[in-house]
Design a protein around this motif. Structure first.
Motif, mmCIF file in Angstrom:
data_model
loop_
_atom_site.group_PDB
_atom_site.id
_atom_site.type_symbol
_atom_site.label_atom_id
_atom_site.label_comp_id
_atom_site.label_asym_id
_atom_site.label_seq_id
_atom_site.Cartn_x
_atom_site.Cartn_y
_atom_site.Cartn_z
ATOM 1 N N UNK A 134 29.114 34.950 53.061
ATOM 2 C CA UNK A 134 28.987 36.402 53.213
ATOM 3 C C UNK A 134 29.891 37.100 52.195
ATOM 4 N N UNK A 135 29.356 38.102 51.540
ATOM 5 C CA UNK A 135 30.172 38.891 50.619
ATOM 6 C C UNK A 135 31.103 39.781 51.427
ATOM 7 N N UNK A 136 32.182 40.228 50.802
ATOM 8 C CA UNK A 136 33.092 41.145 51.477
ATOM 9 C C UNK A 136 32.360 42.442 51.770
ATOM 10 N N UNK A 137 32.740 43.071 52.888
ATOM 11 C CA UNK A 137 32.055 44.300 53.263
ATOM 12 C C UNK A 137 32.812 45.539 52.802
ATOM 13 N N UNK A 138 33.922 45.335 52.130
ATOM 14 C CA UNK A 138 34.722 46.481 51.677
ATOM 15 C C UNK A 138 34.861 46.421 50.162
ATOM 16 N N UNK A 139 35.308 47.550 49.604
ATOM 17 C CA UNK A 139 35.497 47.602 48.168
ATOM 18 C C UNK A 139 36.601 46.633 47.758
ATOM 19 N N UNK A 140 36.408 45.962 46.668
ATOM 20 C CA UNK A 140 37.396 45.013 46.150
ATOM 21 C C UNK A 140 38.692 45.767 45.819
ATOM 22 N N UNK A 141 39.799 45.420 46.461
ATOM 23 C CA UNK A 141 41.036 46.173 46.216
ATOM 24 C C UNK A 141 41.715 45.796 44.901
ATOM 25 N N UNK A 142 41.290 44.720 44.289
ATOM 26 C CA UNK A 142 41.963 44.260 43.075
ATOM 27 C C UNK A 142 41.318 44.861 41.838
ATOM 28 N N UNK A 143 42.034 44.771 40.747
ATOM 29 C CA UNK A 143 41.414 45.259 39.527
ATOM 30 C C UNK A 143 41.240 44.133 38.519
ATOM 31 N N UNK A 144 40.355 44.374 37.599
ATOM 32 C CA UNK A 144 39.941 43.370 36.624
ATOM 33 C C UNK A 144 40.089 43.965 35.235
ATOM 34 N N UNK A 145 40.263 43.105 34.273
ATOM 35 C CA UNK A 145 40.456 43.592 32.910
ATOM 36 C C UNK A 145 39.425 42.995 31.981
ATOM 37 N N UNK A 146 39.188 43.715 30.891
ATOM 38 C CA UNK A 146 38.421 43.117 29.794
ATOM 39 C C UNK A 146 39.399 42.897 28.655
ATOM 40 N N UNK A 147 39.268 41.788 27.980
ATOM 41 C CA UNK A 147 40.165 41.534 26.860
ATOM 42 C C UNK A 147 39.380 40.885 25.728
ATOM 43 N N UNK A 148 39.907 41.015 24.548
ATOM 44 C CA UNK A 148 39.229 40.532 23.342
ATOM 45 C C UNK A 148 40.187 39.653 22.564
ATOM 46 N N UNK A 149 39.688 38.554 22.035
ATOM 47 C CA UNK A 149 40.551 37.679 21.252
ATOM 48 C C UNK A 149 39.783 37.183 20.031
ATOM 49 N N UNK A 150 40.505 36.978 18.973
ATOM 50 C CA UNK A 150 39.913 36.486 17.729
ATOM 51 C C UNK A 150 40.658 35.223 17.323
ATOM 52 N N UNK A 151 39.937 34.213 16.894
ATOM 53 C CA UNK A 151 40.626 33.001 16.481
ATOM 54 C C UNK A 151 39.828 32.269 15.403
ATOM 55 N N UNK A 152 40.495 31.315 14.786
ATOM 56 C CA UNK A 152 39.815 30.477 13.801
ATOM 57 C C UNK A 152 39.065 29.356 14.502
ATOM 58 N N UNK A 153 39.756 28.731 15.463
ATOM 59 C CA UNK A 153 39.144 27.604 16.170
ATOM 60 C C UNK A 153 39.327 27.796 17.667
ATOM 61 N N UNK A 154 38.213 27.813 18.367
ATOM 62 C CA UNK A 154 38.263 27.847 19.831
ATOM 63 C C UNK A 154 37.987 26.438 20.325
ATOM 64 N N UNK A 155 38.841 25.923 21.195
ATOM 65 C CA UNK A 155 38.615 24.608 21.776
ATOM 66 C C UNK A 155 38.324 24.806 23.254
ATOM 67 N N UNK A 156 37.178 24.298 23.681
ATOM 68 C CA UNK A 156 36.749 24.489 25.059
ATOM 69 C C UNK A 156 36.951 23.189 25.809
ATOM 70 N N UNK A 157 37.938 23.170 26.667
ATOM 71 C CA UNK A 157 38.266 21.975 27.429
ATOM 72 C C UNK A 157 39.546 21.347 26.900
ATOM 73 N N UNK A 158 40.468 21.066 27.822
ATOM 74 C CA UNK A 158 41.762 20.514 27.427
ATOM 75 C C UNK A 158 41.943 19.106 27.979
ATOM 76 N N UNK A 159 40.905 18.300 27.812
ATOM 77 C CA UNK A 159 41.035 16.870 28.085
ATOM 78 C C UNK A 159 41.498 16.192 26.808
ATOM 79 N N UNK A 160 41.413 14.863 26.742
ATOM 80 C CA UNK A 160 41.888 14.158 25.555
ATOM 81 C C UNK A 160 41.205 14.635 24.263
ATOM 82 N N UNK A 161 39.896 14.904 24.317
ATOM 83 C CA UNK A 161 39.199 15.335 23.097
ATOM 84 C C UNK A 161 39.651 16.729 22.693
#
Lengths: 91, 994
Positions: free
Chosen positions: B154-181
């Protein structure tokens, strides 16, 4: 998507407004016919592949840009200010 | 320890010094820092965590990761309640509160589990077949019933009391996943000085290294991990982002990610968002997302206690939890045998290993004999026993002989599927790799490479090699020179052969392909029989692969079973493709701060503060907050305020902010020519120092906008637009210039925000202005007649522009000063006008006066009206070309019976009118075919002392004097009205020229 605006550099899609196919030419002047104008206003190709399109950099330099984009892969081949383009670059 | 009966006394990555208490279904438990909710529940011996979607069967953990289909809980309570949260991904925190879902009245006793007994009725396509008829029953009866019985959380029945942000990042290399590879890739790329971002959805970095007992360079893998993380932390251009899921890959190197900033605490700390939605722009990216282990389809494979073999290792090695006391391993490959070793290592009893392959490697045989496990080669698990937990299994060997074994944990291993989701977000089709019997990434999106298990290279050695190589390549392609490559670290030996089996045909009992959607092997057979053989049909018919897990553990089994049914190879049956998001993303993280009042910014006029001081009531109109009316406590109600403002203006003088109108400055030797082309009327003839009303069309012939444009110099014009179309007109003019007629010498810029503009209206307006306009400017009627427009100065040298234009129909002016002088201008006008009873008026009074004069606004310029409809056809020049000229002449747009602008008033002067009503003839039925037009604007005219209105009526101007009804079926009213001229007040316009 990102578009390399010739004035502002590589910018996010959110800064741009899309218009569409850049190829139709407005039949200017009092001699223009209604049917030519109808074609200009309403008829568009919808190709799969390269298409020269008009985009407006509304949150940037306000330039109308002719963007040559692959409608299948979204690869952008060239971006030039619309007032400096050679017509029919994608044809 | 006694409170966590299945917690191992030592080992693992949990912090036994930090005990965290939490509640599940109202009962209190303890866990440790470093636990997930899943591992903490398991440590407490809680194996039953949910009920299944359709049959309400008891379910426990299948996995230890993002693929979890069963252990979905409602996390937190009240307004923060979050449904369908995967217990395996919830980092434990103090006072965590979770509730099992999809059960009633309780998890242990669920009434709807009888659905399991009614099994045959609930097969694939059941909803389609059963609830088809009658259609009307669907919304009212079937759907609510099904929702109650089969919903997820069931979804919450009240307004979400928390706030959320949008952020932007720029990089040369993005690595997705922090396992051995991923770590190898980040390290190699980071060493080059490239800007690297490495994200992992887990709160601890290391991936499978956290779950496995492995050696790197002759030492425990944990040592390599610690050294690597320390070096990454020391590199200033490397950003490490744990708790961050990269959920989508978009065009041109843009990645969507969600960072769970405060999900691991009960309430976000002050000024911290709950989550942060990232948009990461990466020149290159390395996908090192690992792989997901595959289950096997056999009867009773959903009982709590049946778990993926790799997950068992994760619980034992990382979380120091023994998932059961007596284990059986069921494997089709070498990787399952690692579980035998790891379980034995912590003292668990491994009763048996069931390997579907007939040949068992000698080292596995000796391992089995060392730990005292029976080995069943060439055998399968055919069935399970147990009610709410696993109690035993039945093994069937190659000869068909069955053996019953007691156990409380069954670790299943059937090879791994690369986590290649991101590679297919741009339509990339995965390809079938015969050797590893799995789909691997096909054609990769530009800029992305795939390392280690995500590429189907499953051994640790391959992961480390790939990471180092691809990290290096990515950095170098992003323009970072690299030192000579160093050899990748070495690892201990790893056997990884496999011969997967997709299903064990049993005698009875449900064998689940998709645990989350309760899709069984029989459902797939049924779909095949009924012709739903394409994977897309299979998915839609059976719901296989839908819902929150999107088939992470079921898609391939479903495909394999369909291949078996159709006699095709898996690769010829179809592929599994994925769309974003990789895992569920909260809408809040996508919206950021753009919610409620902050959904979009509100613009304030330059005279806003002054209006507030005057007691204005404000109204949101488009982006603007504008003064609607200025109530005085002596006013009886809203209408008496508006009437007072109108009468004061028409009787003396009123002022009203009009700064929101769009203002466009056009200059150039072709500026007049340009206006000729965008407006329907003539502009070259406009003298300097004069204003003119102009109308512009869209190219399709409909009216786009109107306004006055003034000529301030030979090559200098100032255009005004309506408030709402200010941006649109600017864009349109830029289009006309840059695209259509770039050769014209004209430049334009919006100056809407640079000027504060006020309407000064009423017979005394000139006298008021005289008080603030510098004496050198003659503004007498002769020197400054109607439609004069000039640059002047006010208040002793402040630059200003004065226009003698009138929206109200009175002698009126619009005065503009630089925006910063806006408030001062209003105060000066009020002071100068005090003797004349100057009155501020708002939007409502403005509207009354313009309706009295029949002036059109957005309600009439609604995108469906032509110049002809507005009664302004004679404005269209025939001597020149202009935008919309030809299309406006189309047959349907010039027919005489088109609805055309008229005025109307009630026959019974006491009656009020309503906007949106339609015109229907007297004694005609209120039906569409009798519709003769519609009402666009209404107002009470205090001058005429009755309601008046504007609207569009078929063949309107020819019907003046006729009686008709204004019928409003929405508000259930109808008024008999008389059609009249749209100009109600001062027909001759004498007041304008006063």
């Amino acid at each position: 998507m990102r578009i390399a605006c010739p004035h502002c550099g590589l910018r996010d899609l959110q800064e741009f407004t899309y218009l569409g196919d850049a190829s139709p030419s407005r039949p200017d002047g009092l001699a223009a016919t209604e049917s030519a104008m109808f074609d200009y206003v309403y008829l568009r190709e919808n190709p799969r592949g390269l298409l020269e399109e008009l985009w407006f950099h509304n949150a940037g330099c306000r330039a109308w840009l002719a963007v040559c984009r692959d409608t299948l892969t979204h690869t952008i081949q060239s971006v030039v200010p619309a007032n400096k383009r050679k017509k029919g670059a994608a044809a | 320890m006694s409170k966590q009966p299945l917690r191992l006394p030592n080992g693992g990555l949990v912090d036994r010094a930090r005990t965290l208490s939490f509640r599940f279904d109202g009962k209190s438990y303890d866990g440790h820092a470093g636990d997930t909710l899943a591992s903490a529940l398991l440590a407490n011996g809680v194996g039953l965590m949910g009920r299944s979607f359709k049959y309400h069967r008891p379910r426990g953990l299948l996995s230890a990761g993002p693929e979890e289909p069963n252990a979905l809980v409602e996390l937190r309570a009240g307004a923060r309640r979050e449904p369908n949260t995967r217990a395996t991904m919830v980092e434990l925190f103090q006072n965590l509160e979770a509730t099992s879902q999809n059960r009633w009245p309780s998890l242990r006793f669920d009434v709807l589990s009888v659905n399991g007994l009614a099994g045959p009725a609930l097969v694939a396509g059941f909803y389609y077949k059963t609830f088809m008829w009658p259609a009307a029953f669907w919304e009212k009866l079937y759907e609510p019933l099904i929702r109650r019985a089969a919903g997820l959380g069931r979804a919450a029945e009240f307004e979400d009391p928390d706030h959320y942000e949008k952020a932007f990042a720029f990089c040369d290399v993005l690595v997705i996943g922090a396992g051995p590879a991923g770590l190898s890739a980040a390290l190699t790329a980071g060493r080059s000085g490239a800007r690297v971002i490495i994200c992992d959805e887990d709160f601890q970095l290391g991936g499978r290294l956290l779950a496995e007992r492995r050696e790197i360079d002759g030492r425990a893998a944990a040592d390599w991990l610690a050294t690597t993380l320390a070096e990454l932390a020391s590199l200033s251009e490397v950003r490490i982002m744990p708790r961050t899921s990269v959920y989508g890959l978009y065009d041109h190197g843009i990645y969507g990610a969600v960072e769970r900033v405060s999900d691991h605490v009960a309430v976000p700390p002050p000024h911290q968002p709950r989550q942060r939605g990232w948009r990461i722009y990466a020149k290159r990216a390395v996908l090192a997302a690992g792989a997901l282990e595959r289950p096997i389809v056999f009867a009773g494979n959903d009982l709590p206690g049946v778990m993926l073999a790799g997950a068992v290792r994760a619980y034992v090695n990382r979380f120091a939890v023994l998932p059961g006391r007596k284990a059986v391993i069921f494997t089709s490959g070498d990787s399952g045998w690692a579980t035998v070793r790891d379980l034995a290592e912590v003292g668990a009893h491994v009763a048996a290993v069931v390997d579907s392959r007939s040949e068992i490697k000698p080292e596995f045989k000796s391992l089995a004999s060392r730990v005292g496990a029976r080995v069943f080669a060439g055998s399968v698990v055919e069935a399970t026993r147990g009610g709410r937990a696993l109690r035993g299994i039945t093994v069937r060997d190659a000869s068909g002989k069955r053996t019953a074994l007691a156990c409380d944990i069954l670790a299943v291993s059937n090879g791994w599927n690369p986590t290649l989701h991101l590679t297919s977000h741009q339509n990339g089709k995965p390809v079938w790799d015969e050797e590893i019997q799995a789909f691997v990434p096909g054609v990769l999106p530009p800029g992305l490479s795939v390392a280690g298990s995500a590429a189907g290279r499953f051994t640790l050695a391959e992961a480390l090699q790939d990471g180092a190589r691809l990290g290096r390549e990515a950095a170098s392609e992003a323009g970072f020179a690299m030192a000579a490559a160093q050899p990748a670290p070495t690892t201990d030996a790893e056997a990884s052969e496999l011969k997967p089996i997709w299903r064990v045909k049993g005698r009875k009992g449900k064998a689940f392909v998709d645990l989350q959607n309760d899709v069984t092997d029989k459902d797939v057979e049924l779909a095949a029989r009924e012709g739903f053989r394409s994977v897309e049909h299979l998915k839609r018919y059976t719901t296989l692969g839908m819902a929150t897990d999107q088939g992470k553990t079921s898609n391939l089994s479903g495909l394999a079973l369909m291949a078996e049914q159709t006699g095709k190879a898996i690769c010829d049956t179809g592929t599994t493709t994925f769309r974003p998001p990789y895992t569920p993303v909260a809408i809040g993280a996508l919206a950021g701060h753009h919610r409620g009042k902050d959904f979009r910014p509100v613009r304030l006029t330059p005279t806003h503060d002054w209006s507030r001081e005057q007691g204005a009531v404000f109204l949101e109109t488009g982006q603007w907050l504008r003064a609607q009316y200025y109530p005085k406590f002596t006013d009886k109600d809203w209408l008496s305020t508006v009437n007072r403002e109108v009468l004061a203006t028409r009787g003396g003088v009123g002022i009203c902010d009009v700064s929101t109108l769009g203002k466009i400055d056009l200059q150039g030797t072709d500026a007049a020519e340009f206006l000729e082309r965008v407006y329907i009327n003539a502009w070259k003839t406009l003298p300097i120092g004069k204003a003119r009303y102009g109308l512009m069309l869209r190219e399709d012939g409909f009216v786009m906008d109107d306004g006055t444009t003034s000529r301030l110099g030979e090559n200098h014009f100032l255009m005004t637009t309506t408030t709402i179309n200010a941006t649109k007109v600017m864009q349109h003019l830029e289009f006309c210039h840059q695209v259509l007629w770039p050769h014209l010498d004209v430049r334009m810029v919006s100056v809407s925000e640079q000027w504060a503009q006020v309407a000064v209206a009423g017979p005394r307006s000139r006298e008021v202005l005289r008080g603030i306009v510098d004496a050198k400017h003659d503004i007498s009627n002769e020197a400054f007649p109607y439609l004069a427009a000039r640059e002047i100065s006010v208040g002793g040298g402040i630059p200003a522009r004065l226009f003698r234009i009138s929206f109200s129909g009175e002698l009126a002016y619009e005065l503009a000063v630089p925006a910063d002088y806006g408030q001062a201008m209003m105060r000066a006008l009020m002071a100068a006008g005090q003797a004349f009873g100057i009155t501020p008026y708002g939007l409502d009074a403005m509207s009354v006066m313009r309706i009295e004069k029949g002036h059109v606004i957005g309600s009439e310029l609604n995108g469906q009206t032509t110049v002809r409809d507005l009664g302004l056809a004679k404005m269209m020049s025939s001597k020149k070309d202009f935008i919309g000229r030809l299309m406006a002449k189309r047959e349907a747009l010039v027919q005489s019976d088109r609805p055309t602008l008229v005025g109307f008033k009630p026959i019974d002067k006491g009656k009020s009118l309503s906007g949106g009503a339609h015109f229907v003839g007297i004694r005609r039925a209120n039906k569409l075919e009798n519709d003769e037009g519609y009402v666009t604007s209404v107002a009470y005219s205090p001058n005429l002392q009755h309601w008046i209105g504007l609207g569009f009526l078929k063949n309107g101007p020819a019907r003046i004097g006729e009686r008709i009804r204004a019928v409003d079926l929405v508000r259930n009213s109808e008024v008999e009205v008389e059609i009249c001229s749209p100009v109600f007040f001062d027909h001759e316009g004498t007041r304008l020229h006063g």
